[in-house]
Scaffold this active site. Structure first.
Site, PDB file in Angstrom:
ATOM      1  N   ASP A 298       0.825  -1.144   0.068  1.00 52.50           N
ATOM      2  CA  ASP A 298      -0.009   0.056   0.007  1.00 52.50           C
ATOM      3  C   ASP A 298       0.723   1.273   0.161  1.00 52.50           C
ATOM      4  OD1 ASP A 298      -3.160   0.082   0.814  1.00 52.50           O
ATOM      5  OD2 ASP A 298      -1.936   2.070   1.003  1.00 52.50           O
ATOM      6  N   SER A 395     -12.436  -4.938 -10.169  1.00 47.33           N
ATOM      7  CA  SER A 395     -12.936  -3.912 -10.861  1.00 47.33           C
ATOM      8  C   SER A 395     -14.329  -3.386 -10.333  1.00 47.33           C
ATOM      9  CB  SER A 395     -13.135  -4.553 -12.250  1.00 47.33           C
ATOM     10  OG  SER A 395     -13.521  -3.561 -13.119  1.00 47.33           O
ATOM     11  N   LYS A 398     -18.793   0.815 -12.682  1.00 45.61           N
ATOM     12  CA  LYS A 398     -18.339   2.065 -13.246  1.00 45.61           C
ATOM     13  C   LYS A 398     -17.494   1.867 -14.453  1.00 45.61           C
ATOM     14  CE  LYS A 398     -18.998   4.816  -9.072  1.00 45.61           C
ATOM     15  NZ  LYS A 398     -19.736   3.670  -8.599  1.00 45.61           N
ATOM     16  N   SER A 440     -17.710   1.877   2.835  1.00 48.50           N
ATOM     17  CA  SER A 440     -16.219   2.090   2.266  1.00 48.50           C
ATOM     18  C   SER A 440     -16.059   3.497   2.452  1.00 48.50           C
ATOM     19  CB  SER A 440     -16.206   1.488   0.874  1.00 48.50           C
ATOM     20  OG  SER A 440     -17.161   2.092  -0.054  1.00 48.50           O
ATOM     21  N   SER A 441     -14.663   3.676   2.120  1.00 50.16           N
ATOM     22  CA  SER A 441     -14.125   5.115   1.943  1.00 50.16           C
ATOM     23  C   SER A 441     -14.803   5.744   0.923  1.00 50.16           C
ATOM     24  CB  SER A 441     -12.632   4.936   1.988  1.00 50.16           C
ATOM     25  OG  SER A 441     -12.324   4.385   0.929  1.00 50.16           O
ATOM     26  N   VAL A 444     -21.594   6.654   0.379  1.00 49.01           N
ATOM     27  CA  VAL A 444     -22.602   7.703   0.443  1.00 49.01           C
ATOM     28  C   VAL A 444     -23.213   7.480   2.017  1.00 49.01           C
ATOM     29  CG1 VAL A 444     -24.637   6.377  -0.483  1.00 49.01           C
ATOM     30  CG2 VAL A 444     -24.481   8.976  -0.338  1.00 49.01           C
ATOM     31  N   THR A 461     -27.230  14.078  -4.839  1.00 52.66           N
ATOM     32  CA  THR A 461     -26.912  14.759  -6.112  1.00 52.66           C
ATOM     33  C   THR A 461     -28.219  14.795  -7.019  1.00 52.66           C
ATOM     34  OG1 THR A 461     -26.366  12.597  -6.997  1.00 52.66           O
ATOM     35  CG2 THR A 461     -24.628  13.841  -6.022  1.00 52.66           C
TER      36      THR A 461
END
Length: 641
Positions: A298, A395, A398, A440-441, A444, A461
């Site tokens: 990392d 993956s 998106k 997750s980081s 939302v 949004t």
């Protein structure tokens, strides 16, 4: 105080038993039993002390105290009867001792529970206790009600259950009602929270109940699964706030042990992006599958330190002889990656390192291209050169018909591995594609939770935006299994269930927090939901498949997609030009090359790189100034002429 009361009431109880036996009171009768009346507390109290009856804290006693009382009274009555026999007091009736045995038990038990009720009433009488309803009148509900009544933070005022045979019953001092009565109970009994005490429920059943409770706009809390409770006992501290995972979760399909262990057991495994949301969960699950070594890579020093320390704790607690090796570095450092892979003879790579935040990557496209696409190529080449057996790319949905740089770079990474799979036989490459993971980081859900706690507004949004969601542990488990099924160049797609409308998600989170949405209510603490518009690169909905060519696998939640590929020769030329464009900060060339490589890439915004925009705006300002000076010169020349 308890000893003093027993010292008074035990002899009084014995005297009343004498009256009950003889149905009269005479001086001779009192004189005959006088010494045994005095002996009753002198014999009973030491026995009660020995049995620990006076050590019990009155607020926290339960039905177990009845056993102690029965034993203590029985021993004291036997001692009293034996004393009467040995002193040859033949005039004493055995019936008096039988009546006293029953009466003393009733007195001691009743006095303790009356005192307990009084103390609990005093605790809850200040008005600060939260009035709650318990959904579930089974064993867990009974335990929870008893635990709550022993404390002073919560006051259970009703229990709810769907079983008709329990309706109207009283459990742990609380009446059981049918679920349809909840709206009325919430208003009449001023219920502020509902505690779901049904830990053995399946996820789909729990979700149905939570959806039915949502319109009540009362804060919901739940108990953890029964398997995670300590010794099968439900405690107040086990109750937790409702999480959106509970509402969106589904029953997990039991993993296939063979698929889980194929690429891991007794092998050297490497996880890139090991400190991230998915990478760290992969590490947690991998160490439990007995690899010989686990290598962590990392770029973030803090994230790497955190996951390495956590894994060491897991290994120590479970006494697992697995070596965990943390490496600081980037997948773009091909020399270091190859050194690691060769030195430790890595068998399997789970490549989770990537930039995944859509707007951030849109503002920093060069870093997105380098890390997500070129970094994948560098690591893949190092894996082939070092003889790695299996390479699994994490993956994203998106990557399907992308409208942003992040999605396009992840699709390009898929194309790179597909091309590698066709040009060599050393390493088996495959990709696993899935949508958003809860918690997750950048997710939302944590953002909404933080905004609700701050009193709003909750920012959405677009009212029609939808997303797929899955829990991090389930996603990681499916990734490990999908990696074992790859044959080379496979694109695996996880079954994400039904897409969720983000606006509905925001409303549910507000309602399940016990609050209301502004517009639906005029309450002063109502939370406003604000529409801020789509961010750069975002689209209204995500997809998991580019085409319709998909087939099932041996796992119910994993599908294999057959999608278009690019030959390595053509792709290699694009990657060389792309790397050169990144070196020259040629953003327009980068976008053109991404569109050429990923045919489905359809940008929905202008180039959003912050440097490019600043330089462009500065150039336009300078050009305007030059044009202005030219206009002034022409005007002056006309005046002169």
């Amino acid at each position: 105080m308890a000893v003093a009361l027993d010292l008074i009431f035990l002899p009084l109880t014995f005297y009343l038993c004498v009256l009950l036996r003889y149905d009269s009171s005479t001086p001779q009768l009192f004189q005959m039993y006088f010494w045994i009346i005095l002996a009753a507390p002198l014999i009973s109290i030491p026995i009660f002390i020995r049995l620990g009856l006076y050590r019990a804290v009155i607020r926290f006693i339960d039905q177990k105290i009845v056993y102690v009382v029965v034993l203590g009274v029985t021993l004291s009555v036997v001692c009293m009867a034996a004393l009467a026999t040995f002193t040859h007091t033949v005039h004493l009736s055995r019936g008096v001792f039988g009546i006293y045995w029953v009466s003393a038990i009733l007195y001691v038990v009743a006095s303790r529970f009356i005192a307990r009720g009084y103390l609990l009433k005093v605790d809850h009488g200040g008005g600060n206790a939260v009035r709650v309803a318990i959904y579930g009148a089974g064993h867990a509900g009974m335990q929870l009600a008893s635990a709550l009544r022993a404390g002073h933070e919560y006051l259970p005022v009703a229990m709810v259950d769907d079983r008709r045979e329990l309706h109207g019953a009283t459990i742990a001092g609380v009446r059981v009602w049918p679920a349809k009565e909840l709206p009325r109970l919430v208003k009449e009994k001023q219920i502020r929270e509902i505690l779901l005490a049904m830990p053995s429920l399946r996820k789909i059943q729990q979700r149905a109940i939570l959806e039915s409770l949502e319109p009540l706009k009362v804060k919901i809390k739940v108990t953890p699964p029964i398997a995670s409770l300590v010794n099968g006992e439900l405690r107040v501290q086990d109750i937790r706030d409702i999480e959106i995972e509970d509402l969106l979760g589904r029953d997990a399909v039991a993993p296939d042990p063979q698929l889980l262990s194929t690429c891991i057991e007794n092998k050297v495994v490497m996880v890139t992006g090991a400190g991230g949301s998915i990478g760290s969960e992969l590490c947690r699950q991998i160490v439990l599958l007995s690899p010989s070594r686990l290598i962590l890579l990392d770029m973030s020093e803090y994230a790497l330190y955190q996951i390495e320390q956590e894994l060491q704790g897991i290994l120590k607690s479970k006494n697992l002889p697995i070596e965990v090796l943390p490496f600081l570095g980037s997948v773009l450092d091909g020399a270091k990656c190859e050194q690691i892979l060769r030195t430790f003879a890595v068998d399997t790579i789970y490549h989770a390192a990537a930039y995944k935040h859509v707007p951030l990557v849109e503002h920093n496209p060069i870093q997105g291209v380098r890390n997500n696409a070129l970094g994948t190529k560098v690591l893949a080449q190092a894996a082939v050169d070092a003889g790695v057996s299996c390479f699994v790319l994490i993956s994203t949905d998106k990557a399907v018909r992308p409208t942003n740089v992040m999605g396009a770079t992840k699709r390009l990474a898929e194309l790179i591995l597909q091309a590698f799979a066709r040009t060599q036989q050393t390493t088996r490459f495959c990709m696993v594609r899935f949508g958003n993971v809860l918690g997750s980081s950048g997710s939302v859900v944590p953002l909404f939770r933080k905004q609700i706690m701050a009193g709003g507004p909750v920012t959405v949004t677009h009212p029609e935006i939808t997303r797929y969601f899955m829990t991090i542990p389930e996603a990681a488990q499916l990734v490990l299994q999908a990696g074992s099924m790859g044959e080379g160049g496979d694109v695996f797609v996880l079954d994400m269930g039904e897409p969720v409308k983000i606006l509905d998600l925001a409303r549910r989170m507000v309602h399940l927090s016990g609050l209301e949405v502004r517009g639906e209510s005029d309450a002063p603490d109502a939370i406003e939901i604000e529409h801020v518009g789509l961010r750069p690169g975002e689209k209204l909905y995500e997809e998991l498949l580019i085409g319709a060519n998909v087939e099932g696998t041996q796992h119910a939640l994993i599908m294999r997609a057959q999608e278009t590929e690019l030959p390595w020769d053509a792709l290699k030329t694009i990657l060389v030009r792309l790397e050169d464009a990144c070196e020259r900060f040629d953003y327009q060339e980068i976008r053109a090359l991404l569109q050429h490589a990923v045919e489905e890439y359809a940008p929905q915004c202008e180039i959003e790189d912050l440097l490019w925009r600043e330089n462009r705006d500065a150039g336009m300002y300078q050009k305007k100034q030059e044009n202005g000076r030219e206009d002034q010169a022409r005007s002056h020349l006309k005046q002169v002429i």
